[in-house]
Enzyme design. Structure first.
Site, PDB file in Angstrom:
ATOM      1  CE1 TYR A  29      55.104  62.479  49.349  1.00 53.15           C
ATOM      2  CE2 TYR A  29      55.858  60.209  49.438  1.00 53.15           C
ATOM      3  CZ  TYR A  29      55.247  61.238  48.762  1.00 53.15           C
ATOM      4  OH  TYR A  29      54.774  61.029  47.487  1.00 53.15           O
ATOM      5  CG  LEU A  30      53.041  61.250  57.812  1.00 48.54           C
ATOM      6  CD1 LEU A  30      51.912  61.642  58.764  1.00 48.54           C
ATOM      7  CD2 LEU A  30      54.323  60.959  58.590  1.00 48.54           C
ATOM      8  CG  HIS A  34      55.700  57.692  59.000  1.00 52.34           C
ATOM      9  ND1 HIS A  34      55.721  57.716  57.629  1.00 52.34           N
ATOM     10  CD2 HIS A  34      56.945  58.065  59.400  1.00 52.34           C
ATOM     11  CE1 HIS A  34      56.919  58.087  57.207  1.00 52.34           C
ATOM     12  NE2 HIS A  34      57.690  58.294  58.257  1.00 52.34           N
ATOM     13  N   GLY A 144      60.472  53.435  64.966  1.00 51.30           N
ATOM     14  CA  GLY A 144      60.318  52.179  64.233  1.00 51.30           C
ATOM     15  C   GLY A 144      61.592  51.345  64.258  1.00 51.30           C
ATOM     16  CB  VAL A 173      54.574  48.791  58.628  1.00 48.62           C
ATOM     17  CG1 VAL A 173      53.379  48.612  57.697  1.00 48.62           C
ATOM     18  CG2 VAL A 173      54.111  48.907  60.080  1.00 48.62           C
ATOM     19  CB  SER A 183      59.495  58.818  53.034  1.00 47.00           C
ATOM     20  OG  SER A 183      58.794  58.775  54.255  1.00 47.00           O
ATOM     21  NE  ARG A 184      66.353  58.877  51.957  1.00 47.15           N
ATOM     22  CZ  ARG A 184      66.628  59.171  53.237  1.00 47.15           C
ATOM     23  NH1 ARG A 184      66.331  58.320  54.200  1.00 47.15           N
ATOM     24  NH2 ARG A 184      67.189  60.322  53.550  1.00 47.15           N
TER      25      ARG A 184
HETATM   26  P1  AMP Z   1      61.141  58.987  59.073  1.00 45.29           P
HETATM   27  O1  AMP Z   1      59.995  59.873  58.713  1.00 45.29           O
HETATM   28  O2  AMP Z   1      61.633  58.150  57.945  1.00 45.29           O
HETATM   29  O3  AMP Z   1      62.224  59.708  59.830  1.00 45.29           O
HETATM   30  O4  AMP Z   1      60.544  57.927  60.105  1.00 45.29           O
HETATM   31  C1  AMP Z   1      59.897  58.336  61.277  1.00 45.29           C
HETATM   32  C2  AMP Z   1      59.707  57.150  62.178  1.00 45.29           C
HETATM   33  O5  AMP Z   1      58.915  56.163  61.507  1.00 45.29           O
HETATM   34  C3  AMP Z   1      61.027  56.476  62.572  1.00 45.29           C
HETATM   35  O6  AMP Z   1      60.971  56.093  63.930  1.00 45.29           O
HETATM   36  C4  AMP Z   1      61.052  55.287  61.658  1.00 45.29           C
HETATM   37  O7  AMP Z   1      61.800  54.200  62.173  1.00 45.29           O
HETATM   38  C5  AMP Z   1      59.591  54.924  61.580  1.00 45.29           C
HETATM   39  N1  AMP Z   1      59.335  54.130  60.374  1.00 45.29           N
HETATM   40  C6  AMP Z   1      59.695  54.444  59.093  1.00 45.29           C
HETATM   41  N2  AMP Z   1      59.355  53.435  58.258  1.00 45.29           N
HETATM   42  C7  AMP Z   1      58.790  52.470  59.023  1.00 45.29           C
HETATM   43  C8  AMP Z   1      58.238  51.176  58.731  1.00 45.29           C
HETATM   44  N3  AMP Z   1      58.218  50.666  57.505  1.00 45.29           N
HETATM   45  N4  AMP Z   1      57.746  50.459  59.778  1.00 45.29           N
HETATM   46  C9  AMP Z   1      57.779  50.960  61.042  1.00 45.29           C
HETATM   47  N5  AMP Z   1      58.281  52.170  61.368  1.00 45.29           N
HETATM   48  C10 AMP Z   1      58.778  52.919  60.378  1.00 45.29           C
END
Ligand code: AMP
Length: 279
Positions: A29-30, A34, A144, A173, A183-184
């Protein structure tokens, strides 16, 4: 762009590569958070892989696993457009076959903050990240700063287990109004979405107090809590000012400090953070 569903296929592809591989683990759900990791990986490495896996073991029994948003077709199109070479998107049965019985808990660090509210969360994260790093054997893996405690826990695991991968941290970001991309965020009603602005306002308040020479951590935490409490839709889980390496709470902000918070808006729990840098 290759898409692999099995560990065996992914390994075969990996073993044939010459040059550095960068990996970006995600739950799909990029969004642009991401994609910032993907862009960094693309810049640093000859080859880039992303993983998409909504990891069941990092969700607690009453959490949002079943309703976690998914759109694989869109995710694959975004990754293809960003020049990703391969995506590993396994099923839960591929990652956790019958009889699976090993986990990788990181002691101490993982019990604080998020770990206090979500006691089994980080051992799910570290177990799946250890597996993904073993499967893809990257030179670099990108995470992130949005999930600051996750980053600290993963860094500790990689160091403690001598995993031969450099952990690269990327900045948070944000949406134009300052809400950290997540994503939430799609769970938020329009009113909750507006209310969620208070997260970055409270972090800005902490930064401003620190810039104006406030060093008493309790004074800063209390001011943040008071600001958030004015927002009726916000329900505070924690507000923390801690050492970024150990996550020990600070009394006095006399070194770099991680200001982090978790707040519920209805059924949606959001986290955010900022780093106060010692002058
Ligand atoms: P997730 O899909 O939520 O598990 O996130 C995957 C990766 O993307 C993790 O390393 C997160 O920390 C990073 N990430 C999620 N949201 C952000 C954001 N707003 N800015 C930077 N990195 C992010």
């Amino acid at each position: 762009m290759r898409v692999f569903r099995t560990i065996a296929e992914c390994r075969l592809w990996r073993q044939a590569l010459d040059g550095d591989l960068g990996v970006v683990p995600t739950m799909g759900y990029l969004h642009d958070g991401h994609m910032s990791l993907v862009r960094a990986a693309r810049g640093d490495n000859a080859h880039v892989a992303a993983t998409i896996f909504v990891n069941p073991t990092q969700f607690g029994p009453n959490e949002d696993l079943a309703r976690y948003p998914r759109d694989e077709e869109r995710d694959l199109a975004l990754l293809r457009g960003a020049g990703v070479d391969a995506v590993f998107a396994p099923s839960a049965a591929e990652m956790y076959p019958d009889g699976f019985s090993t986990c990788v808990p990181v002691e101490g660090l993982a019990a604080r903050l998020e770990g206090a509210s979500r006691p089994t969360h980080f051992r799910g994260v570290t177990t799946v990240v250890a597996k993904l790093l073993n499967i893809t054997a990257p030179r670099r893996a990108y995470f992130g700063q949005k999930d600051a405690q996750q980053l600290a826990v993963i860094r500790r695991m990689v160091r403690d287990l001598d995993i031969n991968t450099e952990v690269v941290a990327m900045p948070i970001v944000r949406e134009p109004d300052g809400l950290a991309m997540s994503s939430r965020n799609v769970y938020l009603s329009p009113d909750e979405r507006k209310a969620a602005h208070v997260l970055c306002l409270s972090l800005s308040l902490a930064e401003r107090m620190y810039d104006e020479a406030e060093r008493d951590a309790t004074t800063i935490r209390d001011a943040m809590r008071a600001l958030i409490a004015k927002q009726p839709l916000a329900d505070i889980d924690y507000v923390s000012i801690a050492d970024p390496g150990t996550l020990d709470e600070l009394d006095v902000v006399d070194r770099d400090a991680l200001v982090s918070l978790a707040v519920r808006f209805g059924t949606t729990r959001l986290i955010d953070n900022t780093l106060l840098r010692a002058p």
